[in-house]
Design a protein around this motif. Sequence first.
Motif, short mmCIF file in Angstrom:
data_model
loop_
_atom_site.label_atom_id
_atom_site.label_comp_id
_atom_site.label_asym_id
_atom_site.label_seq_id
_atom_site.Cartn_x
_atom_site.Cartn_y
_atom_site.Cartn_z
N ARG A 20 -23.83 -9.40 15.65
CA ARG A 20 -24.56 -9.93 14.50
C ARG A 20 -24.14 -9.20 13.21
O ARG A 20 -24.08 -9.81 12.15
N TRP A 23 -20.89 -10.71 12.15
CA TRP A 23 -21.19 -12.04 11.62
C TRP A 23 -21.74 -11.94 10.19
O TRP A 23 -21.29 -12.63 9.29
N SER A 24 -22.70 -11.05 10.01
CA SER A 24 -23.28 -10.85 8.68
C SER A 24 -22.21 -10.41 7.68
O SER A 24 -22.21 -10.82 6.52
N TRP A 50 -26.23 -18.93 11.08
CA TRP A 50 -27.02 -17.71 10.90
C TRP A 50 -28.50 -18.07 10.76
O TRP A 50 -29.37 -17.44 11.38
N PRO A 85 -19.27 -17.22 16.30
CA PRO A 85 -20.44 -17.50 15.46
C PRO A 85 -20.42 -18.86 14.79
O PRO A 85 -21.46 -19.33 14.34
#
Length: 209
Positions: A20, A23-24, A50, A85
């Motif tokens: 995560r 991804w962020s 997201w 993602p």
Amino acid sequence: MPDFFDEGRLHDGLRYEEYREAWSGQLDTSLPDDADPEERRLHHYLEYNWDRQAQVHEDYAPSEALRGAVEAVEDSQLWMVLTEPWCGDSAFLLPVIAEAAALSDQVSLRILPRDENLDIMDEYLTGGSRSIPKLVAFSGDGAELFAWGPRPEAAARRFEELTEEYDDKMELIGEFLEHYEEGGWEDADTELAERLRLVVGSSPSVVDG
């Protein structure tokens, strides 16, 4: 034992929090002015997905059936998820897998980016396709316990129905994702509980998803 397990590639996979965070970080990185249409399309998916995964985490609480099945795990299990993602299915389903794994100290979750591990992905094709997310659970010594994914059965049936109705892929996907938005992702909870009940307390065997 698969070669990639013996080589430690799975053990070096991303923990869910690391996945995560990465991804962020992608979301926080602006696209260059000369980004091609494919890059812009994928970045668009990253943003929407997201929000989708965040909503699942907000709405979801593991069922008593899944909670009991995970808590009954006595020997260590390593769960591998192949995913990306940008995948709409994964945005809705990976949070369920992650929250299930977090219920027991005996279960470790590792995430392998599909596109960086195509040789592993090709060992777990769905109808000849590199469909994700794909979960494969292993015992501590590398025996495959069960596999699940890329979609719950009801979602797979809905996708097949829409494939017959739509020629335009983007229209198909938009309609299909409504299945998840209406709560179809909750079927993952039920199916994971079923897979675990089949292997907990028994000798290692593969149960295909």
